[in-house]
Every structure is written in structure tokens, then in C-alpha cells.
Write an enzyme that holds these catalytic residues in place. Sequence first.
Site, PDB file in Angstrom:
ATOM      1  N   ARG A   1      17.115  19.447 -21.405  1.00  0.00           N
ATOM      2  CA  ARG A   1      16.638  17.992 -21.385  1.00  0.00           C
ATOM      3  C   ARG A   1      17.807  16.945 -21.719  1.00  0.00           C
ATOM      4  O   ARG A   1      17.621  15.849 -22.259  1.00  0.00           O
ATOM      5  CB  ARG A   1      15.452  17.754 -22.371  1.00  0.00           C
ATOM      6  CG  ARG A   1      14.291  18.569 -22.001  1.00  0.00           C
ATOM      7  CD  ARG A   1      13.175  18.089 -22.991  1.00  0.00           C
ATOM      8  NE  ARG A   1      11.784  18.943 -22.607  1.00  0.00           N
ATOM      9  CZ  ARG A   1      11.530  20.073 -22.858  1.00  0.00           C
ATOM     10  NH1 ARG A   1      12.351  20.642 -23.733  1.00  0.00           N
ATOM     11  NH2 ARG A   1      10.579  20.634 -22.370  1.00  0.00           N
TER      12      ARG A   1
ATOM     13  N   LYS B   1      24.450   7.863 -11.239  1.00  0.00           N
ATOM     14  CA  LYS B   1      23.283   8.226 -10.147  1.00  0.00           C
ATOM     15  C   LYS B   1      23.917   9.621  -9.824  1.00  0.00           C
ATOM     16  O   LYS B   1      24.732  10.149  -9.391  1.00  0.00           O
ATOM     17  CB  LYS B   1      23.420   7.388  -8.709  1.00  0.00           C
ATOM     18  CG  LYS B   1      22.615   6.081  -9.127  1.00  0.00           C
ATOM     19  CD  LYS B   1      22.824   4.885  -7.952  1.00  0.00           C
ATOM     20  CE  LYS B   1      21.955   5.279  -6.949  1.00  0.00           C
ATOM     21  NZ  LYS B   1      22.196   4.487  -5.751  1.00  0.00           N
TER      22      LYS B   1
ATOM     23  N   GLU C   1      34.119   2.908   1.111  1.00  0.00           N
ATOM     24  CA  GLU C   1      33.569   2.498   0.074  1.00  0.00           C
ATOM     25  C   GLU C   1      34.387   1.354  -0.774  1.00  0.00           C
ATOM     26  O   GLU C   1      33.980   0.457  -1.131  1.00  0.00           O
ATOM     27  CB  GLU C   1      33.396   3.313  -1.065  1.00  0.00           C
ATOM     28  CG  GLU C   1      32.460   4.457  -0.575  1.00  0.00           C
ATOM     29  CD  GLU C   1      30.881   4.098  -0.408  1.00  0.00           C
ATOM     30  OE1 GLU C   1      30.703   3.094  -0.901  1.00  0.00           O
ATOM     31  OE2 GLU C   1      30.096   4.829   0.195  1.00  0.00           O
TER      32      GLU C   1
ATOM     33  N   LYS D   1      32.001  -2.091  -9.317  1.00  0.00           N
ATOM     34  CA  LYS D   1      30.570  -1.495  -9.492  1.00  0.00           C
ATOM     35  C   LYS D   1      30.369  -1.331 -10.907  1.00  0.00           C
ATOM     36  O   LYS D   1      29.082  -1.317 -11.125  1.00  0.00           O
ATOM     37  CB  LYS D   1      30.951  -0.031  -8.941  1.00  0.00           C
ATOM     38  CG  LYS D   1      29.748   0.958  -9.084  1.00  0.00           C
ATOM     39  CD  LYS D   1      29.839   2.091  -8.241  1.00  0.00           C
ATOM     40  CE  LYS D   1      28.551   2.915  -8.182  1.00  0.00           C
ATOM     41  NZ  LYS D   1      28.432   4.177  -7.468  1.00  0.00           N
TER      42      LYS D   1
ATOM     43  N   GLU E   1      19.081   0.220 -10.821  1.00  0.00           N
ATOM     44  CA  GLU E   1      18.646  -0.301  -9.293  1.00  0.00           C
ATOM     45  C   GLU E   1      17.513  -1.162  -9.194  1.00  0.00           C
ATOM     46  O   GLU E   1      16.454  -0.682  -8.263  1.00  0.00           O
ATOM     47  CB  GLU E   1      18.752   0.810  -8.258  1.00  0.00           C
ATOM     48  CG  GLU E   1      19.079   0.153  -6.773  1.00  0.00           C
ATOM     49  CD  GLU E   1      19.655   1.411  -6.139  1.00  0.00           C
ATOM     50  OE1 GLU E   1      18.918   1.750  -5.216  1.00  0.00           O
ATOM     51  OE2 GLU E   1      20.816   2.136  -6.257  1.00  0.00           O
TER      52      GLU E   1
ATOM     53  N   ARG F   1      21.816  -3.782  -8.074  1.00  0.00           N
ATOM     54  CA  ARG F   1      22.602  -2.721  -7.662  1.00  0.00           C
ATOM     55  C   ARG F   1      22.360  -2.427  -6.436  1.00  0.00           C
ATOM     56  O   ARG F   1      23.302  -1.582  -5.853  1.00  0.00           O
ATOM     57  CB  ARG F   1      22.156  -1.679  -8.992  1.00  0.00           C
ATOM     58  CG  ARG F   1      23.088  -0.417  -8.892  1.00  0.00           C
ATOM     59  CD  ARG F   1      22.928   0.476  -9.848  1.00  0.00           C
ATOM     60  NE  ARG F   1      23.787   1.763  -9.481  1.00  0.00           N
ATOM     61  CZ  ARG F   1      24.061   2.792 -10.223  1.00  0.00           C
ATOM     62  NH1 ARG F   1      23.353   2.677 -11.590  1.00  0.00           N
ATOM     63  NH2 ARG F   1      24.866   3.815 -10.163  1.00  0.00           N
TER      64      ARG F   1
ATOM     65  N   ASN G   1      24.350  -0.598  -1.674  1.00  0.00           N
ATOM     66  CA  ASN G   1      23.902   0.369  -0.558  1.00  0.00           C
ATOM     67  C   ASN G   1      24.342  -0.651   1.008  1.00  0.00           C
ATOM     68  O   ASN G   1      23.782   0.029   1.779  1.00  0.00           O
ATOM     69  CB  ASN G   1      22.385   0.694  -0.618  1.00  0.00           C
ATOM     70  CG  ASN G   1      22.247   1.662  -1.712  1.00  0.00           C
ATOM     71  OD1 ASN G   1      23.054   2.651  -1.751  1.00  0.00           O
ATOM     72  ND2 ASN G   1      21.399   1.180  -2.516  1.00  0.00           N
TER      73      ASN G   1
ATOM     74  N   HIS H   1      24.604   1.660   3.808  1.00  0.00           N
ATOM     75  CA  HIS H   1      24.038   2.777   3.615  1.00  0.00           C
ATOM     76  C   HIS H   1      22.651   3.338   4.477  1.00  0.00           C
ATOM     77  O   HIS H   1      22.172   4.292   4.519  1.00  0.00           O
ATOM     78  CB  HIS H   1      23.631   3.170   2.302  1.00  0.00           C
ATOM     79  CG  HIS H   1      25.215   3.323   1.342  1.00  0.00           C
ATOM     80  ND1 HIS H   1      26.188   2.369   1.548  1.00  0.00           N
ATOM     81  CD2 HIS H   1      25.404   4.405   0.670  1.00  0.00           C
ATOM     82  CE1 HIS H   1      27.194   2.945   0.888  1.00  0.00           C
ATOM     83  NE2 HIS H   1      26.546   4.096   0.130  1.00  0.00           N
TER      84      HIS H   1
ATOM     85  N   HIS I   1      22.951   6.477   6.069  1.00  0.00           N
ATOM     86  CA  HIS I   1      21.892   7.856   5.927  1.00  0.00           C
ATOM     87  C   HIS I   1      21.262   8.108   7.023  1.00  0.00           C
ATOM     88  O   HIS I   1      20.979   9.438   7.096  1.00  0.00           O
ATOM     89  CB  HIS I   1      21.019   7.385   4.512  1.00  0.00           C
ATOM     90  CG  HIS I   1      21.669   7.263   3.193  1.00  0.00           C
ATOM     91  ND1 HIS I   1      21.012   6.776   2.126  1.00  0.00           N
ATOM     92  CD2 HIS I   1      23.081   7.643   3.014  1.00  0.00           C
ATOM     93  CE1 HIS I   1      22.093   6.660   1.083  1.00  0.00           C
ATOM     94  NE2 HIS I   1      23.021   7.147   1.619  1.00  0.00           N
TER      95      HIS I   1
ATOM     96  N   HIS J   1      30.048  11.533   4.728  1.00  0.00           N
ATOM     97  CA  HIS J   1      29.302  10.515   4.175  1.00  0.00           C
ATOM     98  C   HIS J   1      29.993   9.055   4.308  1.00  0.00           C
ATOM     99  O   HIS J   1      29.452   8.206   4.941  1.00  0.00           O
ATOM    100  CB  HIS J   1      29.208  10.589   2.572  1.00  0.00           C
ATOM    101  CG  HIS J   1      28.311   9.666   1.883  1.00  0.00           C
ATOM    102  ND1 HIS J   1      27.042   9.171   2.336  1.00  0.00           N
ATOM    103  CD2 HIS J   1      28.709   8.775   1.100  1.00  0.00           C
ATOM    104  CE1 HIS J   1      26.671   7.983   1.394  1.00  0.00           C
ATOM    105  NE2 HIS J   1      27.564   7.829   0.754  1.00  0.00           N
TER     106      HIS J   1
END
Length: 540
Positions: A300, A322, A364, A406, A416, A420, A424, A427, A431, A444
Site C-alpha cells: 500500500r 502520474k 514535450e 510542469k 488533474e 493540469r 495534454n 495528446h 494517443h 510517444h
Amino acid sequence: MGSGKTTVGRALAKKLNKRFIDSDHEIEARTGVSIPVIFEIEGEASFRQREADVIRDLTSQENIVLATGGGAVLNAESRKFLHERGTVIYLRAGIHSILQRTRNDKNRPLLRTSDPRKKLEELESQRDPLYKEVAHLVIETGRPNVQFLVQSILDKLIQDKLIDGLSGTKPIMSAESNSPNKVLNVDLGERSYPISIGASLLSDVHFLQSQVKGRHVLIVTNTVVAPLYLATLETSLRAAGKQVISVVLPDGEEQKNWAALMLIFDALLENKCDRKTTLVALGGGVIGDMTGFAASAYMRGVPFVQIPTTLLSQVDSSVGGKTGINHPLGKNMIGAFYQPQAVIADISTLQSLPDNELSAGLAEVIKHGAIIDPVFFDWIEANMSALRAKDSNALTHAILRSCEIKADIVRQDEREGGLRAILNFGHTFGHAIESGLGYGKWLHGEAVGCGMVMAAELSCRLGYIDYVCKTRIKQVVEAAGLPTLAPDLGEDRWLELMEVDKKNEGGKIKFILLKPLGQAVITSVPKEILLETIRSCIAH
């Protein structure tokens, strides 16, 4: 107003060991009432005279940092005192940024109007020439963090010989005054952590000892990175007194799955690792995402450290917490927000990076300039050849500025919830390209680069940016060595793939678009304009 004078001034005063004074606060202290009340009872003219009196008094004092009201320059005598008695710094902010910062502030009487934007435009037209007349330095604020602004001011003050160095102070971005390493803090309260940027950090035993806590360490890497850097890191960590074990995963975006994740858990359990074991991610974004996810879930939650070895991961995926894996039906749909203890960006690892991997990281970097900082975007355009040649100074600046941008966004919106999501940009299209072609077919960053060209085209078609801006984005993406034409997946398939996106709400596809360059908006768009954009951007 709203440019951050009080916040930046207070931080600058602390750095220079001076006393900080805000002229508005001084007026309120002298009169015993608030600025809005003075405006209401006495009117603006009376307030301006009070302001001029305060500035006359304060500018005669020594060893202070003074934040003035935005309208202080309207008085000719005040302009004279400010310019002749001190060093004047003009923090310049865009109207959109000022509106964002002041929209909930009830203590700005000049903005108590039905159209605050129009009022700000009038004030800017009136005041900007006066700011430039009185200022010794002009600093563009954009939306960077306070540390960056203060360091920019200090650097410029020293460079222009407006102050004689900073005796007794250390550069904000450095861990040590004699260290070439850059250190930026991601400010998240108890979960805050440093990002260290420098050369040969993997062999710096003392540095690693300070960054990797605990005695037991599990390094997670892949078959490409392991032959290059694993032995060096293992040796350094053992020299720092750590007990080290390693797991080497297969390489590639297509390996970012449950089966590979299980290999990390297998190593943890087989070696009886406990809650004090630190996971270290040595590799690119795939390794970082999977290691972070494993750390969030094992017992955990155990600590982990990011050591990104690609430009893409150094400027983006290693920062912000993330983590996750891909699913055949969607990219990064299974994961957790889980912050590292530290990020260590060793720029020496970029020298072994293949050209296409370097270009993928530049996507990026370009993104950060496009959505937040048009001045940085200008710098990227001017320095693209140096970046592609792996010039250390250029890469260090690009990584540092990207991480600053960032980190500031993550500080404001860790999970997000709104802001935030602008990270993207490109993206949603990107994606879709990755999923449509199959993970691993395009890198990517290649997909994001092409996605930014498509997002710029969509922004232009909606009237958010002009043709020149759209063309600049396409040209800088092309100059980075990235594709600018998208694959023809079929219109129905494009829509189907974009519908599986974390940003979508109520079945509507959400896009991050530019309005204008340097400012991003999150919006849904008419289907026909979206299809027109896709048709214009695909390779025929």
C-alpha cells in the site's frame, strides 16, 4: 495589478536579506481603512495623492524591497522618485493571466465593472508606456513559479551590475553555491520533492546517498538501459551503503502492461522487501510509470525515486506523480497519482540517446512553450539545432524550464482536476495515433508532436490562433525531427479512439487548444470541424 508584485517582492526581499514593504498595505496602515473604502469615500484622485505621499517617504528608505500599486506610475513625481532612488522591476503579465489571478479578489476597486477584460485593456494601454519609462528591468511573468521569477530577477540584476553579487546567499536553483547542479522543488506540502539536473549524477556517491533514502533498494530498468547504466548505479548505491537488487524488464511501450508489472512485484516478494525498501526507476517514461505504480501498490505504498534517462522522461513523465500501465482499450487508463521522493535527471545519459528518442523528448519541450510560455517557445525555435546536437547548456536550460513549468502546474492541480489537463496538449490526437497503429509503432513523443500539429490546425480552424502561429508550431515540430502528417486510420476509427480519453466528460471529446500561443483552453468542438481537421492532417 495581479502580476505577482507582492508575492515575488516578499520572496526577493528574503533572498536579499532586505525588509519588504507593500505600498498598498502601508496606505491601509496609515489610514486604518481598506483601499476599496478609500476609493469609495474619497475617490481615486485622493487615493493617488495618498499613494504618492507614501512612495515619496518609502523611496527615501534604505535596504527595502518595495511593491507598489499598479497605478503608482500615474504620478510623475512618484515615477521620478522610483527611477532615481531605486532599481525598478516591471513584472509584465498578459491580460488573460491577470484575469485568472484576480477573478475572485474583491479588493480591486478598478475591476468592479461589468467587463473586467475591457477595463484591464484600457489600464494596460494607459500604464504600459509609463512602466517602461520608469523600469530598469522588464521581467515576463508568463505562468512560472515564484522561485523561477526571483532567480531570473537576481540573475539579471547581477548581469546588468545593478547589484554587487549576493554575498551570503545561494542561488535558488542550486543545491550548493559551488555546485553546477540545478535543483528545483516541486511544492506539494508534505509530498514535496526535489528535481536535480546535472551531469554524471549516477556516479556521485555522496549525492545519491542524500537522495535515495533507506538501506534497501530495488532498481527497475529495462534491457536497453541496463547495459549502459545499471552497473554504474549499482556500484554507486552500494558505495553509499545501500543493499541493492535489480530487475530488468523487456523494453518498449507495448511492454507497459500487467505482465511486466508483475515482474516487479515478483522481485519484491521473492526478496522479502519491506515498507522501507526504496524503488528506483532507471529508464524512460515506461519504466518510470510502471515503477511508480508498483511503489504505490506494494504494501500500500513504498518510497520510490525517478532516474529518467531519456529527454522525454526528464522533461515530462518523471515529474508530477502520474503512474500506470496501458490497457488494450486505452493508454494510461490504469494507475495512480503517487509522488516520488526525488527526481534525478543526469543529462550525461542523453548522449547515448538515439536521435529519434531525442526528438520524441523535444515534443514535450515544445509543448511546454506552446501552452504556457511564448518566450520559451521563441527560445526553442532559436535553439533547436543546439538541442538536436545535444549541447549540454541548451539541454540543461530546456529541461530546467520544462520542469519549472510542469512543477508549477502540478503544485496548483496535483490530481488533474482542471489546470493540469492543459499538459495534454496534442495528446488526444497523439494517443489515438498510438492506439490506432499499435503501441510501439510510433514513439510517444512522435505521436504527441504530430498531435500538436493537429491541435494547432484545429485551434486555427476555430479562430483561436492565426495562420502564422499554426505554421510556426508545424515548423518547429518538423525542425525537431518529428512527423507532421498523421496516419490515415479512417474517420470512424479516429473518433472511436479519441472517445477513450481521461479528459472526456459526458461522452464529449475534450481537446487542449491554443488561444492564443502561450495560453491553453480545454474545450469540446463541433464534429464537422474536427473531421475537417483530421482530413487536412492525414498522409494521403
